[in-house]
Design a protein around this motif. Structure first.
Motif, PDB file in Angstrom:
ATOM      1  N   LEU A 103      27.656  16.923  18.570  1.00  0.00           N
ATOM      2  CA  LEU A 103      27.106  18.275  18.627  1.00  0.00           C
ATOM      3  C   LEU A 103      25.629  18.289  18.974  1.00  0.00           C
ATOM      4  O   LEU A 103      24.951  19.308  18.820  1.00  0.00           O
ATOM      5  N   ARG A 104      25.112  17.174  19.450  1.00  0.00           N
ATOM      6  CA  ARG A 104      23.669  17.069  19.701  1.00  0.00           C
ATOM      7  C   ARG A 104      23.183  18.038  20.774  1.00  0.00           C
ATOM      8  O   ARG A 104      22.002  18.424  20.761  1.00  0.00           O
ATOM      9  N   ALA A 105      24.043  18.441  21.697  1.00  0.00           N
ATOM     10  CA  ALA A 105      23.599  19.361  22.746  1.00  0.00           C
ATOM     11  C   ALA A 105      23.043  20.644  22.138  1.00  0.00           C
ATOM     12  O   ALA A 105      21.945  21.091  22.499  1.00  0.00           O
ATOM     13  N   ALA A 106      23.774  21.235  21.196  1.00  0.00           N
ATOM     14  CA  ALA A 106      23.334  22.481  20.572  1.00  0.00           C
ATOM     15  C   ALA A 106      22.271  22.254  19.521  1.00  0.00           C
ATOM     16  O   ALA A 106      21.355  23.071  19.363  1.00  0.00           O
ATOM     17  N   HIS A 107      22.377  21.153  18.789  1.00  0.00           N
ATOM     18  CA  HIS A 107      21.477  20.922  17.653  1.00  0.00           C
ATOM     19  C   HIS A 107      20.177  20.232  18.038  1.00  0.00           C
ATOM     20  O   HIS A 107      19.243  20.198  17.236  1.00  0.00           O
ATOM     21  N   ALA A 110      19.409  21.082  23.722  1.00  0.00           N
ATOM     22  CA  ALA A 110      19.082  22.404  24.255  1.00  0.00           C
ATOM     23  C   ALA A 110      17.782  22.956  23.679  1.00  0.00           C
ATOM     24  O   ALA A 110      16.947  23.482  24.433  1.00  0.00           O
ATOM     25  N   SER A 135      20.687  23.468  10.145  1.00  0.00           N
ATOM     26  CA  SER A 135      20.154  23.234  11.483  1.00  0.00           C
ATOM     27  C   SER A 135      18.907  22.373  11.343  1.00  0.00           C
ATOM     28  O   SER A 135      17.789  22.871  11.372  1.00  0.00           O
ATOM     29  N   ALA A 138      17.030  22.065  15.260  1.00  0.00           N
ATOM     30  CA  ALA A 138      17.084  23.090  16.301  1.00  0.00           C
ATOM     31  C   ALA A 138      16.122  24.240  16.031  1.00  0.00           C
ATOM     32  O   ALA A 138      15.332  24.627  16.902  1.00  0.00           O
ATOM     33  N   GLU A 142      12.691  25.070  18.170  1.00  0.00           N
ATOM     34  CA  GLU A 142      12.580  26.365  18.838  1.00  0.00           C
ATOM     35  C   GLU A 142      11.362  27.142  18.344  1.00  0.00           C
ATOM     36  O   GLU A 142      10.608  27.711  19.146  1.00  0.00           O
ATOM     37  N   ARG A 256      35.086  26.038  16.594  1.00  0.00           N
ATOM     38  CA  ARG A 256      33.723  26.425  16.219  1.00  0.00           C
ATOM     39  C   ARG A 256      33.491  26.357  14.716  1.00  0.00           C
ATOM     40  O   ARG A 256      32.438  25.921  14.257  1.00  0.00           O
ATOM     41  N   GLY A 264      26.950  26.541   9.764  1.00  0.00           N
ATOM     42  CA  GLY A 264      26.190  27.175  10.826  1.00  0.00           C
ATOM     43  C   GLY A 264      26.254  28.681  10.696  1.00  0.00           C
ATOM     44  O   GLY A 264      27.079  29.230   9.952  1.00  0.00           O
TER      45      GLY A 264
END
Length: 378
Positions: A103-107, A110, A135, A138, A142, A256, A264
């Motif tokens: 799940l590293r792409a979202a966490h 990105a 989270s 992430a 951000e 999900r 999440g």
């Protein structure tokens, strides 16, 4: 890890890694087996005051706030440094909070990719950023990008379960950001969080987490004259009509809500279907959740890892007990897995109404509800 990580007991504050004033620490534990990984610094109120002072000086007594070129270059350098360390950071999150590397792409990836895209941004000043354990990086990345792009500085207080990831972020930043721009103060003490929120030198408070905690932050920070940014979670409900293709709808929700063990915000925790399609939807949910790969979060094929702490696990178990008391049907799972650590099996629950607390509240576990729409004709 960063070259500053030789000591796990230092706070990245004011451009250096320093010990806490009072010498307190707490253990970081691996949620997959419950074992202690290492100890991390437990900041006290004096450390919080020092961090705010450093952020204030960097924001108002240096060229940081006015020098757009410096900020852009610094953000790019931080972004590049995080990309270079991203594999290590993904494994650190897996070890400390159980976020699967799958799940590293979202966490991670990105948020890093987007952190240098916001220049110049609205004025931020000194911002206290309070981040959740669900989270680990992430939200921090951000918010760091947002505040720094606007010429502000940050005091980051992570959730205790995610302290190591935030500390490593701070240590990496020591090499690329000017002194005092990012300061990290993990703590288990609510008085420290309160001191950060109420300090007159703080301009803004950013909080991501539960609605209950957000309300407390909103009241305290607003009364103290701060700007407040809140990102409050909540469950989503997926509604399927008479002619819906239920298998992909239910499978998507299952994937999900099982990812990262359901830890999440804004996850589709309930699927509401016409009564005459309830049995079909329930079977689709059981099959989809039954196919979820549960295992070591460091393995590339794992989707559902452990809950991040015993408290998080017990919260899910309380909701499962509530479901049973409300007449819910545990069609799959509903139990602790027989292994060390803090695991709950992927679970499917039927037989609840749309007024159930499980439908309306965040369970924060790998739990999917299938609900018959009482307002629809059978």
């Amino acid at each position: 890890m960063s070259k500053h990580a030789a000591s796990q007991l230092g706070l990245p504050v004011d451009g250096v890694e320093r010990p806490t004033r009072e010498g307190w620490t707490f253990p970081a534990r691996n949620p997959a087996d419950g074992e202690t990984l290492w100890h991390v610094p437990d900041a006290g109120v004096p450390d919080a005051h020092a961090a705010i002072g450093a952020a204030r000086r960097a924001c108002y007594e240096t060229t940081w706030g006015a020098d757009t070129a410096l900020r852009a270059a610094s953000l790019r350098q931080l972004q590049e440094a995080l990309v270079a360390r991203s594999d290590e950071l993904a494994l650190l999150m897996a070890a400390e909070t159980g976020v699967p590397v799958a799940l590293r792409a979202a966490h991670l990836d990105a948020p890093i990719a987007g952190m240098a895209s916001g220049l110049p941004g609205a004025p931020a000043g000194v911002s206290v950023v309070l981040t959740p354990a669900t989270s680990p990086l992430a939200v921090a990345v951000e918010e760091l990008g947002r505040v720094l792009a606007a010429g502000g500085t940050v005091v980051l207080k992570p959730a205790p379960e995610a302290a190591s990831a935030a500390l490593e972020l701070g240590r990496i930043a020591l090499d690329v950001l000017p002194r005092g721009v990012l300061n990290v103060v993990p703590t288990r003490d609510v008085d420290v969080a309160t001191a950060l929120i109420l300090d007159h030198r703080v301009d803004e408070v950013s909080f991501t987490g539960s609605a209950v905690a957000a309300e407390r932050v909103q009241v305290a920070a607003s009364r103290a004259g701060k700007r407040v940014r809140l990102d409050v979670g909540g469950p989503l409900t997926v509604r399927a009509g008479d002619d819906a293709d239920l298998v992909p709808v239910v499978s998507a929700a299952a994937q999900r809500v099982a990812a990262n063990a359901g830890q999440g915000c804004h996850l589709p925790t309930s699927v509401v279907v016409p009564p005459h399609r309830y049995a079909e939807a329930l079977q689709a949910a059981v099959e989809a959740m039954g196919e979820v790969t549960v295992g070591d979060p460091a393995e590339a094929d794992t989707l559902c890892g452990p809950l991040r702490s015993p408290v998080a696990r017990d919260r899910v178990l309380r909701y499962l007990a509530l479901a049973r008391s409300e007449g819910g049907d545990i069609a799959l799972g509903g139990r602790v897995l027989d292994r060390p650590g803090w695991w709950v099996a992927p679970t499917v629950i039927g037989g609840l109404s749309q007024e159930s607390r499980l439908v309306k509240e965040e369970v924060l576990g790998p739990v999917l509800m299938v609900v018959a729409d009482a307002s629809a004709r059978a």
